[in-house]
Write a protein that holds these residues in place. Structure first.
Motif, PDB file in Angstrom:
ATOM      1  N   ILE A  77      56.393  26.127  58.839  1.00  0.00           N
ATOM      2  CA  ILE A  77      55.920  27.383  58.245  1.00  0.00           C
ATOM      3  C   ILE A  77      54.824  27.108  57.226  1.00  0.00           C
ATOM      4  CG2 ILE A  77      56.595  29.336  56.795  1.00  0.00           C
ATOM      5  CD1 ILE A  77      59.323  29.265  58.138  1.00  0.00           C
ATOM      6  N   SER A  78      55.058  26.088  56.417  1.00  0.00           N
ATOM      7  CA  SER A  78      54.045  25.810  55.394  1.00  0.00           C
ATOM      8  C   SER A  78      52.760  25.273  56.020  1.00  0.00           C
ATOM      9  CB  SER A  78      54.584  24.817  54.360  1.00  0.00           C
ATOM     10  OG  SER A  78      54.834  23.575  54.976  1.00  0.00           O
TER      11      SER A  78
ATOM     12  N   ALA B  31      51.073  28.370  57.085  1.00  0.00           N
ATOM     13  CA  ALA B  31      50.756  29.337  56.036  1.00  0.00           C
ATOM     14  C   ALA B  31      49.853  28.766  54.949  1.00  0.00           C
ATOM     15  CB  ALA B  31      52.050  29.845  55.398  1.00  0.00           C
ATOM     16  N   SER B  32      49.739  27.438  54.884  1.00  0.00           N
ATOM     17  CA  SER B  32      49.158  26.832  53.686  1.00  0.00           C
ATOM     18  C   SER B  32      47.642  26.731  53.678  1.00  0.00           C
ATOM     19  CB  SER B  32      49.736  25.437  53.495  1.00  0.00           C
ATOM     20  OG  SER B  32      49.171  24.581  54.465  1.00  0.00           O
TER      21      SER B  32
ATOM     22  N   SER C 224      60.852  24.651  57.490  1.00  0.00           N
ATOM     23  CA  SER C 224      59.939  25.017  56.408  1.00  0.00           C
ATOM     24  C   SER C 224      58.623  24.236  56.500  1.00  0.00           C
ATOM     25  CB  SER C 224      60.598  24.763  55.056  1.00  0.00           C
ATOM     26  OG  SER C 224      60.928  23.387  54.950  1.00  0.00           O
ATOM     27  N   ARG C 225      58.739  23.010  57.028  1.00  0.00           N
ATOM     28  CA  ARG C 225      57.541  22.194  57.152  1.00  0.00           C
ATOM     29  C   ARG C 225      56.498  22.882  58.042  1.00  0.00           C
ATOM     30  NH1 ARG C 225      55.091  18.689  59.906  1.00  0.00           N
ATOM     31  NH2 ARG C 225      53.878  17.034  58.933  1.00  0.00           N
TER      32      ARG C 225
END
Lengths: 203, 203
Positions: B131-132, B135-136, B128-129
């Motif tokens: 991906i964020s 994406a962030s 998730s790290r």
DNA sequence: GTCTATAACCGGATAGAC
DNA sequence: GTCTATCCGGTTATAGAC
């Protein structure tokens, strides 16, 4: 009408392809191929003499069909842009029909690199045609990437989701098969967008 | 001072890694590993009980080192741009040191998909790290690609030249090893340019 | 051409001497 | 711990009846 010999030979080839594609040369068992074909094990030797020869037949058939597919896509493209779209669409759709092929070829590639290069050379794959297709548009709107790098880029983007399927499906999507499938469906267009955005300078 | 047991065990592991990485589990022979280590075949069983257990040890060691490397690269990146550069540079340089790993892992992946996903889950790889991280940044200068597609893109671009080495080196470069090596050398920067040109909108 | 039976071989594993 | 000798199962391959 199909003669008996063609019929049995066909059954063997079909079964052998199925098993070899899943297990590779080392992992496949002649018994398993015989079972899959619904015939006696010794018939395999009657028709193909040895496991090696049977594998050879399956491999060269498979590999030739891959090269032919690629050639077909190339021959229907004249500009860089149509080439990119046609290649990516054509190639990913073939891969989705036969998702086992990349692993099969890559596995054999590391087991016997020599053989594969020889196979490619027997097929009349026209490498210079593709290179010139990519390189021949000195255009302010086209980034001057090395054509060879670009070819490797495109093939890599298309093939990788299939060779790494268990990781993508199992780890990224936690075994959600639906999610993996829609990932694949969206991927074709993503690759086209991704590559074109890089290759063509925006106005 | 190193005791005799560690010494022999080390020799076995080293030899086993060498053989398994080249041949895979099915293709490797215990005798070959013993020869490579310069010891007797039965010692392999004395130290590791079975071929399966020996392979397991080699595989998990190798795989863990890959995941650790990737994790390290991720932890040193904070913006999308530094992440792209660090990841591509770090990953390609590890691959050039250990070019056999991709084939080894991919081969095992098709032989035993389940096991690999389990291995990944034992390592604390923080998906998730990443991906964020990708994406962030809702930013007009960043194209809004699906983060998962982008991850697959980058890894594919880095890994593929190694899994397809015989084809690239043998067919594209007609066995000119020098040409293949300089292709690899230029490739790191090419991937960075290629990806950034696609991800970042030009001003 | 197809089957059954079996040979021939190979490779992982174990027993036991040192 | 390390070696030699050997076992045993599995797999390819062949012989021979039908």
């Amino acid at each position: 009408m199909v003669s008996k010999i063609e019929n049995t030979e066909f059954k063997i080839i079909t079964a052998a392809r199925k098993v070899f594609l899943r297990k590779g040369m080392d992992g496949a068992r002649m018994q398993e191929i015989a079972d899959e074909a619904g015939i006696n094990k010794s018939l395999l030797h009657y028709y193909f003499r040895s496991k090696d020869k049977l594998f050879d037949r399956v491999f060269s058939d498979t590999f030739k069909s891959v090269v032919e597919t690629i050639n077909k896509v190339f021959s229907t493209s004249d500009t860089l842009e149509t080439f990119l779209e046609n290649f990516i669409k054509g190639y990913t759709s073939v891969l989705r029909e036969k998702p086992y092929i990349p692993n099969f070829v890559l596995h054999e590639l590391s087991r016997n690199p020599q053989r594969i290069v020889e196979y490619i050379n027997t097929t009349n794959f026209d490498k210079s045609r593709i290179i010139s297709l990519i390189a021949s548009e000195p255009d302010l709107n086209v980034r001057p990437y090395d054509p060879l790098q670009l070819i490797v880029d495109i093939i890599a983007l298309c093939i990788f989701p299939f060779v790494a399927r268990p990781i993508i499906s199992g780890f990224l999507f936690e075994d959600d098969v639906e999610a993996y499938n829609s990932f694949l469906e969206e991927r074709t267009q993503h690759i086209i967008d991704f590559v074109k955005a890089s290759v063509f300078v925006q106005k």
